[in-house]
Design a protein around this motif. Structure first.
Motif, PDB file in Angstrom:
ATOM      1  N   ILE A  91       0.982  -1.104  -0.169  1.00 34.11           N
ATOM      2  CA  ILE A  91       0.046  -0.104  -0.105  1.00 34.11           C
ATOM      3  C   ILE A  91       0.915   1.318   0.080  1.00 34.11           C
ATOM      4  O   ILE A  91       0.458   2.267  -0.798  1.00 34.11           O
ATOM      5  N   GLN A  92       1.839   1.311   0.755  1.00 32.48           N
ATOM      6  CA  GLN A  92       2.831   2.454   0.867  1.00 32.48           C
ATOM      7  C   GLN A  92       3.320   2.564  -0.552  1.00 32.48           C
ATOM      8  O   GLN A  92       3.476   3.932  -0.974  1.00 32.48           O
ATOM      9  N   GLN A  93       3.848   1.512  -1.106  1.00 31.34           N
ATOM     10  CA  GLN A  93       4.602   1.877  -2.369  1.00 31.34           C
ATOM     11  C   GLN A  93       3.602   2.311  -3.358  1.00 31.34           C
ATOM     12  O   GLN A  93       3.779   3.304  -4.183  1.00 31.34           O
ATOM     13  N   SER A  94       2.478   1.486  -3.488  1.00 33.28           N
ATOM     14  CA  SER A  94       1.359   2.046  -4.766  1.00 33.28           C
ATOM     15  C   SER A  94       0.763   3.772  -4.219  1.00 33.28           C
ATOM     16  O   SER A  94       0.601   4.346  -5.261  1.00 33.28           O
ATOM     17  N   ASN A  95       0.758   3.871  -2.934  1.00 27.00           N
ATOM     18  CA  ASN A  95       0.258   5.333  -2.773  1.00 27.00           C
ATOM     19  C   ASN A  95       1.395   6.205  -3.285  1.00 27.00           C
ATOM     20  O   ASN A  95       1.156   7.168  -3.745  1.00 27.00           O
ATOM     21  N   MET A  96       2.514   5.977  -2.930  1.00 27.66           N
ATOM     22  CA  MET A  96       3.909   6.913  -3.414  1.00 27.66           C
ATOM     23  C   MET A  96       3.980   6.896  -4.807  1.00 27.66           C
ATOM     24  O   MET A  96       4.132   8.060  -5.392  1.00 27.66           O
ATOM     25  N   GLU A  97       3.652   5.671  -5.597  1.00 27.91           N
ATOM     26  CA  GLU A  97       3.421   5.644  -6.906  1.00 27.91           C
ATOM     27  C   GLU A  97       2.501   6.518  -7.740  1.00 27.91           C
ATOM     28  O   GLU A  97       2.665   7.157  -8.310  1.00 27.91           O
ATOM     29  N   HIS A  98       1.208   6.572  -6.735  1.00 28.77           N
ATOM     30  CA  HIS A  98       0.172   7.192  -7.689  1.00 28.77           C
ATOM     31  C   HIS A  98       0.486   8.781  -7.290  1.00 28.77           C
ATOM     32  O   HIS A  98       0.231   9.544  -8.234  1.00 28.77           O
ATOM     33  N   ARG A  99       0.919   9.160  -6.239  1.00 26.52           N
ATOM     34  CA  ARG A  99       1.383  10.486  -5.953  1.00 26.52           C
ATOM     35  C   ARG A  99       2.324  10.933  -6.955  1.00 26.52           C
ATOM     36  O   ARG A  99       2.285  12.127  -7.435  1.00 26.52           O
ATOM     37  N   ARG A 100       3.382  10.175  -7.026  1.00 21.62           N
ATOM     38  CA  ARG A 100       4.528  10.516  -7.810  1.00 21.62           C
ATOM     39  C   ARG A 100       3.939  10.812  -9.401  1.00 21.62           C
ATOM     40  O   ARG A 100       4.035  11.906 -10.188  1.00 21.62           O
ATOM     41  N   GLN A 101       3.064   9.874  -9.832  1.00 20.72           N
ATOM     42  CA  GLN A 101       2.480   9.702 -11.136  1.00 20.72           C
ATOM     43  C   GLN A 101       1.618  11.149 -11.208  1.00 20.72           C
ATOM     44  O   GLN A 101       1.625  11.797 -12.599  1.00 20.72           O
ATOM     45  N   HIS A 102       0.881  11.365 -10.155  1.00 20.89           N
ATOM     46  CA  HIS A 102      -0.145  12.407 -10.343  1.00 20.89           C
ATOM     47  C   HIS A 102       0.771  13.672 -10.477  1.00 20.89           C
ATOM     48  O   HIS A 102       0.355  14.533 -11.316  1.00 20.89           O
ATOM     49  N   LEU A 103       1.817  13.836  -9.800  1.00 19.84           N
ATOM     50  CA  LEU A 103       2.602  15.300  -9.638  1.00 19.84           C
ATOM     51  C   LEU A 103       3.268  15.449 -11.006  1.00 19.84           C
ATOM     52  O   LEU A 103       3.202  16.228 -11.632  1.00 19.84           O
ATOM     53  N   GLU A 104       3.621  14.157 -11.720  1.00 18.12           N
ATOM     54  CA  GLU A 104       4.059  14.292 -12.738  1.00 18.12           C
ATOM     55  C   GLU A 104       3.230  14.962 -14.095  1.00 18.12           C
ATOM     56  O   GLU A 104       3.435  15.542 -14.635  1.00 18.12           O
ATOM     57  N   ARG A 105       1.957  14.114 -13.931  1.00 18.14           N
ATOM     58  CA  ARG A 105       0.788  14.667 -14.786  1.00 18.14           C
ATOM     59  C   ARG A 105       0.582  16.125 -14.797  1.00 18.14           C
ATOM     60  O   ARG A 105       0.359  16.908 -15.454  1.00 18.14           O
ATOM     61  N   MET A 106       0.643  16.557 -13.359  1.00 18.75           N
ATOM     62  CA  MET A 106       0.249  17.889 -13.049  1.00 18.75           C
ATOM     63  C   MET A 106       1.259  18.853 -13.595  1.00 18.75           C
ATOM     64  O   MET A 106       1.056  19.859 -14.350  1.00 18.75           O
ATOM     65  N   THR A 107       2.438  18.396 -13.418  1.00 19.44           N
ATOM     66  CA  THR A 107       3.720  19.158 -13.936  1.00 19.44           C
ATOM     67  C   THR A 107       3.414  19.360 -15.458  1.00 19.44           C
ATOM     68  O   THR A 107       3.670  20.449 -15.968  1.00 19.44           O
ATOM     69  N   GLN A 108       3.480  18.169 -16.057  1.00 17.77           N
ATOM     70  CA  GLN A 108       3.411  18.195 -17.533  1.00 17.77           C
ATOM     71  C   GLN A 108       2.286  19.196 -18.237  1.00 17.77           C
ATOM     72  O   GLN A 108       2.511  19.802 -18.934  1.00 17.77           O
ATOM     73  N   PHE A 109       1.147  19.080 -17.194  1.00 16.66           N
ATOM     74  CA  PHE A 109      -0.190  19.840 -17.654  1.00 16.66           C
ATOM     75  C   PHE A 109       0.488  21.147 -17.727  1.00 16.66           C
ATOM     76  O   PHE A 109      -0.071  22.361 -18.665  1.00 16.66           O
ATOM     77  N   THR A 110       0.883  21.555 -16.420  1.00 17.23           N
ATOM     78  CA  THR A 110       1.479  22.925 -16.280  1.00 17.23           C
ATOM     79  C   THR A 110       2.479  23.442 -17.444  1.00 17.23           C
ATOM     80  O   THR A 110       2.363  24.475 -18.044  1.00 17.23           O
ATOM     81  N   ILE A 111       3.347  22.725 -17.794  1.00 16.74           N
ATOM     82  CA  ILE A 111       4.413  22.800 -18.685  1.00 16.74           C
ATOM     83  C   ILE A 111       3.772  23.072 -20.007  1.00 16.74           C
ATOM     84  O   ILE A 111       4.094  24.040 -20.958  1.00 16.74           O
ATOM     85  N   SER A 112       2.871  22.020 -20.493  1.00 13.34           N
ATOM     86  CA  SER A 112       2.224  21.898 -21.632  1.00 13.34           C
ATOM     87  C   SER A 112       1.072  23.247 -21.843  1.00 13.34           C
ATOM     88  O   SER A 112       0.243  22.964 -22.693  1.00 13.34           O
ATOM     89  N   GLU A 113       1.029  24.036 -20.880  1.00 12.75           N
ATOM     90  CA  GLU A 113       0.106  25.008 -20.925  1.00 12.75           C
ATOM     91  C   GLU A 113       0.719  26.415 -21.151  1.00 12.75           C
ATOM     92  O   GLU A 113       0.814  27.127 -20.314  1.00 12.75           O
ATOM     93  N   PRO A 114       1.275  26.542 -22.240  1.00 11.52           N
ATOM     94  CA  PRO A 114       1.901  27.927 -22.725  1.00 11.52           C
ATOM     95  C   PRO A 114       0.849  29.024 -22.719  1.00 11.52           C
ATOM     96  O   PRO A 114      -0.370  28.814 -22.797  1.00 11.52           O
ATOM     97  N   PRO A 115       1.486  30.124 -22.644  1.00 15.21           N
ATOM     98  CA  PRO A 115       0.481  31.531 -22.723  1.00 15.21           C
ATOM     99  C   PRO A 115      -0.600  31.251 -23.730  1.00 15.21           C
ATOM    100  O   PRO A 115      -1.482  31.534 -23.478  1.00 15.21           O
ATOM    101  N   ALA A 116      -0.463  30.657 -24.742  1.00 13.03           N
ATOM    102  CA  ALA A 116      -1.286  30.561 -25.922  1.00 13.03           C
ATOM    103  C   ALA A 116      -1.129  29.237 -26.968  1.00 13.03           C
ATOM    104  O   ALA A 116      -0.411  28.402 -26.479  1.00 13.03           O
ATOM    105  N   ARG A 117      -1.318  29.620 -28.128  1.00 14.59           N
ATOM    106  CA  ARG A 117      -1.104  28.677 -29.190  1.00 14.59           C
ATOM    107  C   ARG A 117      -1.518  27.292 -29.152  1.00 14.59           C
ATOM    108  O   ARG A 117      -0.727  26.341 -28.950  1.00 14.59           O
ATOM    109  N   PRO A 118      -2.667  26.875 -28.789  1.00 16.84           N
ATOM    110  CA  PRO A 118      -3.178  25.509 -28.973  1.00 16.84           C
ATOM    111  C   PRO A 118      -3.043  24.718 -30.086  1.00 16.84           C
ATOM    112  O   PRO A 118      -2.899  23.363 -29.873  1.00 16.84           O
ATOM    113  N   GLU A 119      -2.598  25.286 -31.427  1.00 21.54           N
ATOM    114  CA  GLU A 119      -2.436  24.337 -32.332  1.00 21.54           C
ATOM    115  C   GLU A 119      -1.032  23.896 -32.227  1.00 21.54           C
ATOM    116  O   GLU A 119      -1.022  22.661 -32.981  1.00 21.54           O
TER     117      GLU A 119
END
Lengths: 154, 154
Positions: A119-147
């Motif tokens: 449980i500890q490991q899979s909780n940690m893994e979920h948190r890590r992956q979620h953080l990664e997704r959040m970070t990618q989302f922030t990075i891939s959300e530039p000022p504009a240019r959706p194309e």
């Protein structure tokens, strides 16, 4: 659905309203009891599988018989299963009972550590992956240019 | 059927032939691993139930939402369930993760003794009842005169 099955195995449905009756506290004693019941049933199931595998090597007709018996009588409630089997082929029921006791004796002591770690490991893994997704989302959300990212938005 | 569900949860179906590959020995390590996996999933299910009960007291709309989410996303695979929940309502996923870890920490150490006792007792009870039935059968089977017990034979 597993939850429904487990409810049946452990009689949860009837306890739902009472579980947290006193407010936020968890009824750990009840959870422990229910979990032990599920484990007992699970070891019975594992014992059936073990005996089936042994028989299919040493006594195929008997294996076939037990296989057919277990397709007619659900192992969902291990105790009822054994009760039925006792009336039809007592030696097989006794064998499954012996094997499940053996399995529990050999395996049970390792479970607490294994489950906590799992449980500890899979909780940690979920948190890590979620953080990664959040970070990618922030990075891939530039000022504009959706194309620029045609397939990141769909 | 529980066995089928458990097979899916723990991936048994693929291991069936290999379990006793080397003869009569049981692969206890594999049984322990599979049991830990089932337990992890079960604690996730118990954590979901706990959080649902807490929310229904403090935040009914959120409880409704989670209830509807869990009827659409099976808790059968706890990790996939959490993964989906993380993308929709991360705070609820984190809460379930925290609760399952708490449950495992509080409850796991009691399980080995409880399960061993449960299996020993119910094995003993099955043997006792079976002996009783056998004895009754022998007693109610006198030298002759089947007319005396019209309902013991049907």
């Amino acid at each position: 659905m597993l939850s429904a099955e487990l409810e049946q195995v452990s009689g949860f449905s009837t306890q739902h309203s009472g579980l947290l009756g006193g407010g936020q506290t968890m009824d750990l004693k009840q959870v422990a009891k229910d979990t032990a019941k599920v484990l007992t049933s699970y070891f019975t199931y594992q014992a059936l599988r073990t005996v089936l595998a042994q028989l299919s090597e040493n006594d195929p007709p008997q294996a076939l018989w037990l296989h057919s018996f277990s397709s007619k009588n659900s192992i969902q409630d291990g105790e009822t299963f054994l009760l039925e089997l006792l009336t039809e082929k007592q030696e097989l029921a006794f064998r499954i009972m012996t094997v499940r006791q053996h399995l529990a004796e050999e395996v049970a002591d390792f479970l607490p550590e294994m489950v906590r770690t799992s449980i500890q490991q899979s909780n940690m893994e979920h948190r890590r992956q979620h953080l990664e997704r959040m970070t990618q989302f922030t990075i891939s959300e530039p000022p504009a240019r959706p194309e620029q990212q045609p397939d990141s938005e769909t």
